[in-house]
Design an enzyme around this catalytic site. Structure first.
Site, PDB file in Angstrom:
ATOM      1  N   THR A 135      26.165  41.918  33.073  1.00 47.10           N
ATOM      2  CA  THR A 135      26.579  40.898  33.839  1.00 47.10           C
ATOM      3  C   THR A 135      25.510  41.227  35.309  1.00 47.10           C
ATOM      4  O   THR A 135      25.098  42.378  35.583  1.00 47.10           O
ATOM      5  CB  THR A 135      27.753  40.715  34.583  1.00 47.10           C
ATOM      6  OG1 THR A 135      28.074  39.900  35.478  1.00 47.10           O
ATOM      7  CG2 THR A 135      28.502  42.027  34.749  1.00 47.10           C
ATOM      8  N   TYR A 179      35.106  44.697  38.837  1.00 42.35           N
ATOM      9  CA  TYR A 179      34.698  44.175  37.871  1.00 42.35           C
ATOM     10  C   TYR A 179      33.203  44.597  37.904  1.00 42.35           C
ATOM     11  O   TYR A 179      32.689  45.046  36.715  1.00 42.35           O
ATOM     12  CB  TYR A 179      34.762  42.719  37.817  1.00 42.35           C
ATOM     13  CG  TYR A 179      33.779  41.981  36.707  1.00 42.35           C
ATOM     14  CD1 TYR A 179      34.463  42.107  35.621  1.00 42.35           C
ATOM     15  CD2 TYR A 179      32.811  41.327  36.986  1.00 42.35           C
ATOM     16  CE1 TYR A 179      33.674  41.252  34.434  1.00 42.35           C
ATOM     17  CE2 TYR A 179      32.197  40.383  35.976  1.00 42.35           C
ATOM     18  CZ  TYR A 179      32.750  40.467  34.920  1.00 42.35           C
ATOM     19  OH  TYR A 179      31.913  39.845  33.583  1.00 42.35           O
TER      20      TYR A 179
HETATM   21  N1  LIG Z   1      30.398  33.933  30.436  1.00 47.62           N
HETATM   22  C1  LIG Z   1      29.769  34.193  31.348  1.00 47.62           C
HETATM   23  O1  LIG Z   1      29.229  33.338  32.089  1.00 47.62           O
HETATM   24  C2  LIG Z   1      29.289  35.568  31.385  1.00 47.62           C
HETATM   25  C3  LIG Z   1      28.297  36.047  32.163  1.00 47.62           C
HETATM   26  C4  LIG Z   1      28.026  37.400  32.413  1.00 47.62           C
HETATM   27  C5  LIG Z   1      28.622  38.203  31.667  1.00 47.62           C
HETATM   28  N2  LIG Z   1      29.675  37.837  30.693  1.00 47.62           N
HETATM   29  C6  LIG Z   1      30.351  38.804  29.660  1.00 47.62           C
HETATM   30  O2  LIG Z   1      30.217  38.341  28.465  1.00 47.62           O
HETATM   31  C7  LIG Z   1      31.339  38.737  27.542  1.00 47.62           C
HETATM   32  C8  LIG Z   1      31.943  37.567  26.985  1.00 47.62           C
HETATM   33  O3  LIG Z   1      32.341  36.610  28.125  1.00 47.62           O
HETATM   34  P1  LIG Z   1      33.022  35.157  27.540  1.00 47.62           P
HETATM   35  O4  LIG Z   1      32.717  34.342  28.692  1.00 47.62           O
HETATM   36  O5  LIG Z   1      32.955  34.921  26.195  1.00 47.62           O
HETATM   37  O6  LIG Z   1      34.563  35.720  27.819  1.00 47.62           O
HETATM   38  P2  LIG Z   1      35.824  35.429  26.925  1.00 47.62           P
HETATM   39  O7  LIG Z   1      36.830  35.855  27.801  1.00 47.62           O
HETATM   40  O8  LIG Z   1      35.960  34.055  26.367  1.00 47.62           O
HETATM   41  O9  LIG Z   1      35.737  36.351  25.602  1.00 47.62           O
HETATM   42  C9  LIG Z   1      36.141  37.686  25.805  1.00 47.62           C
HETATM   43  C10 LIG Z   1      37.189  37.700  24.690  1.00 47.62           C
HETATM   44  O10 LIG Z   1      37.511  39.558  24.605  1.00 47.62           O
HETATM   45  C11 LIG Z   1      38.623  39.260  24.213  1.00 47.62           C
HETATM   46  N3  LIG Z   1      39.165  40.877  24.698  1.00 47.62           N
HETATM   47  C12 LIG Z   1      39.304  41.222  25.916  1.00 47.62           C
HETATM   48  N4  LIG Z   1      39.818  42.527  25.933  1.00 47.62           N
HETATM   49  C13 LIG Z   1      39.765  42.988  24.894  1.00 47.62           C
HETATM   50  C14 LIG Z   1      40.284  44.233  24.082  1.00 47.62           C
HETATM   51  N5  LIG Z   1      40.643  45.312  24.894  1.00 47.62           N
HETATM   52  N6  LIG Z   1      40.231  44.241  22.626  1.00 47.62           N
HETATM   53  C15 LIG Z   1      39.943  43.333  21.973  1.00 47.62           C
HETATM   54  N7  LIG Z   1      39.332  42.154  22.517  1.00 47.62           N
HETATM   55  C16 LIG Z   1      39.470  41.983  23.908  1.00 47.62           C
HETATM   56  C17 LIG Z   1      39.408  38.295  24.908  1.00 47.62           C
HETATM   57  O11 LIG Z   1      40.606  38.186  24.159  1.00 47.62           O
HETATM   58  C18 LIG Z   1      38.615  37.240  24.769  1.00 47.62           C
HETATM   59  O12 LIG Z   1      38.610  36.479  23.866  1.00 47.62           O
HETATM   60  C19 LIG Z   1      32.073  39.503  28.893  1.00 47.62           C
HETATM   61  O13 LIG Z   1      32.008  41.051  28.518  1.00 47.62           O
HETATM   62  C20 LIG Z   1      31.724  39.008  29.868  1.00 47.62           C
HETATM   63  O14 LIG Z   1      31.980  40.101  31.085  1.00 47.62           O
HETATM   64  C21 LIG Z   1      30.029  36.543  30.403  1.00 47.62           C
END
Ligand SMILES: NC(=O)c1ccc[n+]([C@@H]2O[C@H](COP(=O)([O-])OP(=O)(O)OC[C@H]3O[C@@H](n4cnc5c(N)ncnc54)[C@H](O)[C@@H]3O)[C@@H](O)[C@H]2O)c1
Length: 351
Positions: A135, A179
């Site tokens: 991120t 975070y």
């Molecule tokens: N969406 C964005 O804009 C964005 C930007 C920068 C970074 N990210 C990173 O990208 C990744 C995905 O983001 P997203 O928007 O799809 O989030 P999201 O919350 O929709 O998806 C993450 C998934 O991980 C699962 N999860 C969390 N902890 C877990 C564990 N211990 N074991 C198994 N499953 C687990 C959750 O249930 C969820 O379904 C994240 O790591 C986030 O930090 C996202």
């Protein structure tokens, strides 16, 4: 191809799973998720958080594991049984606000879970291409040292020759939020398992990714959350003055970048991935644009700034453009319109 996606029941992970399930029906796609987004965001009532998990069930070549990736024994057994070609690590705690209220839960789900995944691969016989969803928050408050101009509706970078934040930008000695630190530690562990153990680890430091099927809340997924509020006639709460800028990237463009990394012979690289300066937008500009396309007044008010908020974050995507031969194809206005259309059709999901 055999591909494992952690967090495959979430927004980004489910798009990766769908892309490969459709691309080649002989591919085997394994998805692990413990469906903890509601718990991690402390918000079980507002929306249907498990939507993407159920959405993927129509694909016959997707196999589901409802499991916590903090379970190292499970991961070791999984790696032993399956020689994966690719592992995309998207699972994690995603909100700065939740990390401030429960830093240990954040650390467990981001840092510890990531090390477990790496360790299970290190101890296996396989050598998959690993991709971490990192991120912009790894750069913390250092981003706020860039000189900015304050305009009526947005901040802009003063120096016209500065393209944005690149992979070399300073990430040390500043305020991060828990975070930012838990994600930075997974980012560094991914790099380290490449250097020390020869794993094929790659990192995408992503700005704001958005699109249909994002189960957004007040604390994560601000752009889609604002669209939902606008559609439901709810008041949008703006933390700060609303001139904060982000480069935004439509989800299909992220998937194209991931595919390009998987296809090319690239190893142990870090990429800043976002829409770039051409696709940057402030909160106030988003509200103005939503008023234009929804033809209606949007209610909003201003509240206190959030801790360590970045006033402007624009990714310098030139490395990804050059090495991945990739460019965002969906400009931000088109992406927002597509997302508004989906949210309008699915507004019932957002109670
Ligand atoms: N969406 C964005 O804009 C964005 C930007 C920068 C970074 N990210 C990173 O990208 C990744 C995905 O983001 P997203 O928007 O799809 O989030 P999201 O919350 O929709 O998806 C993450 C998934 O991980 C699962 N999860 C969390 N902890 C877990 C564990 N211990 N074991 C198994 N499953 C687990 C959750 O249930 C969820 O379904 C994240 O790591 C986030 O930090 C996202």
């Amino acid at each position: 191809m055999k591909i494992l996606i952690t967090g495959g029941g979430g927004f980004i992970g489910s798009y990766i799973a769908e892309y490969y399930a459709k691309k080649d029906t002989s591919s085997q796609i394994h998805v692990i998720d413990n469906l903890s987004r509601a718990k991690l965001l402390n918000n079980s009532k507002f929306i249907n958080f498990d939507y993407n998990w159920h959405y993927l069930k129509k694909y016959k070549n997707i196999h589901f594991f409802k499991e916590d990736i903090q379970n190292l024994g499970f991961l070791k057994r999984l790696m032993k049984k399956n020689g994966y070609d690719v592992i995309c690590h998207t699972a994690g705690q995603t909100a700065v606000t939740s990390s401030l209220s429960n830093p240990y839960l954040d650390f467990e789900n981001n840092a510890i879970a990531s090390v477990n995944l790496l360790e299970s691969v290190r101890l296996s016989d396989s050598n998959p291409k690993l991709i971490l969803c990192s991120t912009n928050k790894v750069y913390g408050d250092n981003v706020n040292k860039i000189e900015l101009k304050e305009n009526d509706f947005r901040y802009d970078i003063k120096n016209k020759n500065f393209e944005g934040i690149s992979e070399e930008f300073d990430l040390d000695l500043c305020h991060h939020t828990p975070y930012g630190i838990s994600k930075l530690s997974s980012d560094l562990y991914f790099q380290e398992y490449g250097h020390s153990y020869g794993l094929d680890t790659n990192i995408f430091r992503m700005s704001c990714i958005f699109g249909p099927r994002q189960m957004a809340t007040e604390n994560q997924g601000w752009l889609v959350f604002f669209i939902i509020c606008a559609l439901k006639g709810l008041k949008i709460k703006i933390n700060g003055n609303g001139k904060q800028v982000r480069d935004i990237l439509y989800i299909s463009d992220l998937i194209n970048a991931i595919h390009s990394l998987i296809e090319k012979n690239i190893k142990n690289e870090v990429f800043c991935i976002g829409g770039g300066s051409a696709n940057s937008i402030s909160i106030l500009e988003l509200i103005n644009y939503l008023q234009e396309i929804l033809v209606g007044e949007i209610k909003y008010n201003f509240e206190n700034w959030r801790s360590a908020d970045q006033l402007l974050y624009i990714s310098d995507i030139s490395k990804a453009q050059k090495i991945l031969n990739w460019d965002p194809k969906i400009n931000f206005k088109e992406g927002i319109k597509k997302t508004v259309d989906w949210c309008r059709e699915n507004v019932k999901l957002f109670k």
